[in-house]
Design a protein around this motif. Structure first.
Motif, short mmCIF file in Angstrom:
data_model
loop_
_atom_site.label_atom_id
_atom_site.label_comp_id
_atom_site.label_asym_id
_atom_site.label_seq_id
_atom_site.Cartn_x
_atom_site.Cartn_y
_atom_site.Cartn_z
N LEU A 98 79.87 69.62 -40.39
CA LEU A 98 80.24 69.16 -41.45
C LEU A 98 79.42 69.34 -42.65
O LEU A 98 80.01 69.24 -43.86
CB LEU A 98 80.54 67.58 -41.21
CG LEU A 98 81.70 67.21 -40.46
CD1 LEU A 98 81.72 65.61 -40.21
CD2 LEU A 98 83.12 67.82 -40.98
N ASN A 99 78.28 69.13 -42.38
CA ASN A 99 77.21 69.43 -43.60
C ASN A 99 77.09 70.67 -44.14
O ASN A 99 76.04 70.86 -45.03
CB ASN A 99 76.03 68.54 -43.51
CG ASN A 99 76.45 67.05 -43.64
OD1 ASN A 99 77.14 66.68 -44.24
ND2 ASN A 99 75.66 66.23 -42.63
N GLY A 100 77.53 71.64 -43.55
CA GLY A 100 77.52 73.17 -43.94
C GLY A 100 76.72 74.06 -42.82
O GLY A 100 76.92 75.38 -43.34
N LEU A 101 76.19 73.51 -41.61
CA LEU A 101 75.77 74.36 -40.81
C LEU A 101 77.03 75.23 -40.47
O LEU A 101 77.81 74.86 -39.74
CB LEU A 101 75.15 73.57 -39.74
CG LEU A 101 74.33 74.52 -38.48
CD1 LEU A 101 73.21 75.43 -39.23
CD2 LEU A 101 73.83 73.59 -37.50
N ASP A 102 76.83 76.65 -40.05
CA ASP A 102 77.47 77.53 -39.56
C ASP A 102 77.39 77.61 -37.81
O ASP A 102 76.88 78.78 -37.41
CB ASP A 102 77.51 78.86 -40.03
CG ASP A 102 75.93 79.57 -40.14
OD1 ASP A 102 75.03 78.75 -39.96
OD2 ASP A 102 75.88 80.87 -40.07
N GLY A 103 77.42 76.61 -37.36
CA GLY A 103 77.24 76.26 -35.75
C GLY A 103 78.33 76.49 -34.94
O GLY A 103 79.59 76.33 -35.33
N VAL A 104 78.10 77.22 -33.88
CA VAL A 104 78.91 77.27 -33.07
C VAL A 104 78.34 77.22 -31.49
O VAL A 104 77.35 77.62 -31.31
CB VAL A 104 79.63 78.74 -32.84
CG1 VAL A 104 80.94 78.79 -33.98
CG2 VAL A 104 78.59 79.92 -32.99
#
Length: 331
Positions: A98-104
């Protein structure tokens, strides 16, 4: 002349092959940092992969760094100081997105709610938890989410039923808190729960038997890292599949229990029996991330912050490498 030309060509090809093999053998291992933030048998596959040389097998110089909590582990991933977070669909991982990390999530190893709900002597049924003090590692973290999902299954609503959450810390601290009466119950791993059970404290439930979908333990990385280094992600997953296979072999029981006891700082290997049984039962060979499990996590977190409702479970999964490994017949 023709034979001489063929001989020279063969010699050249052989020299190129030897040079290529020598270069490959001498190539520096790829350094990766993996940060779990849980201290339980869930991380056993990482420990086995490291101690048995499975990371080295795939030319990886892997470092396991246990972090005190999920938010810190995710901040390290965001800063680029680690390449992988091994953890759950928690407020830490989804909050980072939500805070911008491009996590998967690129793999899922435990795709349902698991753990033992350990309690004090006066707790006999789930309804006895009403009005009690429940210990958690942190608010909105993985341990809190496990607890909330179990409560939901039992029809317990913390605010309505007068339950007080107390932030105690890691599993060892929560074991001591139950034994000393500071809290009345807590969700924890099987190994530590067994220590309490041997002291006469009851285990209210093995929540794995409730069959609640949840992305409990998965490998989480940045989309940008996956795009730039797909071979590294693939090699980490190959090493972890080897680790699961090693754990599943009965003849490796003694080795696995010894490694798990070292990881959990247990007095003797026999104390790791429950954790060993957990790993053999709960690790999935079909290591796809669970979209339903992630969706369940999003739903629970939305109760605390409506912003989580903006997330879509499908956007938090990239299973291309897992599909490739399945096509190869690795599971």
């Amino acid at each position: 002349m023709k034979n001489r030309w063929l001989f020279c060509l063969s010699a050249l090809l052989l020299a190129c092959a030897i040079t290529s093999q020598t270069f490959a053998a001498s190539a520096s291992p790829q350094k990766v940092v993996i940060t779990p933030a849980s201290f339980s048998e869930r991380e056993g596959m990482l420990v086995i992969a490291h101690q048995q040389g499975f990371f080295r097998k795939y030319n990886l110089d892997a470092q396991l760094v246990l972090m005190p909590n999920g938010p810190l582990a995710l901040s390290v991933l965001t800063a680029g100081d680690s390449q992988f977070y091994y953890g759950t669909t928690s407020g830490a991982s989804l909050g980072a997105v939500l805070n911008g990390l491009d996590g998967v999530f690129v793999a899922g190893f435990i795709n349902r709610l698991v753990g033992a709900f350990a309690v004090g002597h006066d707790i006999k049924t789930p309804s006895d938890l009403k009005g009690k003090r429940i210990g958690v590692a942190s608010l909105s973290g993985g341990n809190w989410m496990f607890t909330m999902l179990a409560f939901e299954h039992w029809g317990i609503e913390p605010k309505r039923d007068g339950i007080t959450f107390r932030v105690i810390g890691d599993t060892g601290a929560r074991v001591q808190a139950i034994a000393s009466g500071v809290i009345d119950g807590s969700m924890m791993g099987y190994t530590h729960a067994a220590l309490l059970k041997r002291q006469g404290y009851p285990i209210l439930a093995d929540v794995a038997e409730l069959n609640i979908p949840f992305q409990d333990s998965g490998l989480f990385t940045r989309k940008s890292f996956l795009v730039q280094h797909p071979e590294t992600v693939e090699n980490v997953l190959r090493a972890l599949l080897d680790s699961i296979a090693f754990i599943q072999e009965p003849e490796n029981k003694t080795t696995v229990m010894k490694s798990l006891a070292q990881w959990l700082r247990l007095p003797k290997p026999d104390d790791a029996l429950e954790g060993y049984d957990f790993m053999r039962r709960m690790y999935a060979r079909r290591i796809y991330p669970s979209i339903d499990g992630i969706r369940n996590g999003i739903r629970v977190l939305t109760l605390t912050n409506e912003r989580f409702g903006r997330l879509k479970a499908e956007d938090l999964v990239d299973d291309r490498i897992v599909k490739k490994l399945e096509k190869e017949g690795l599971f």
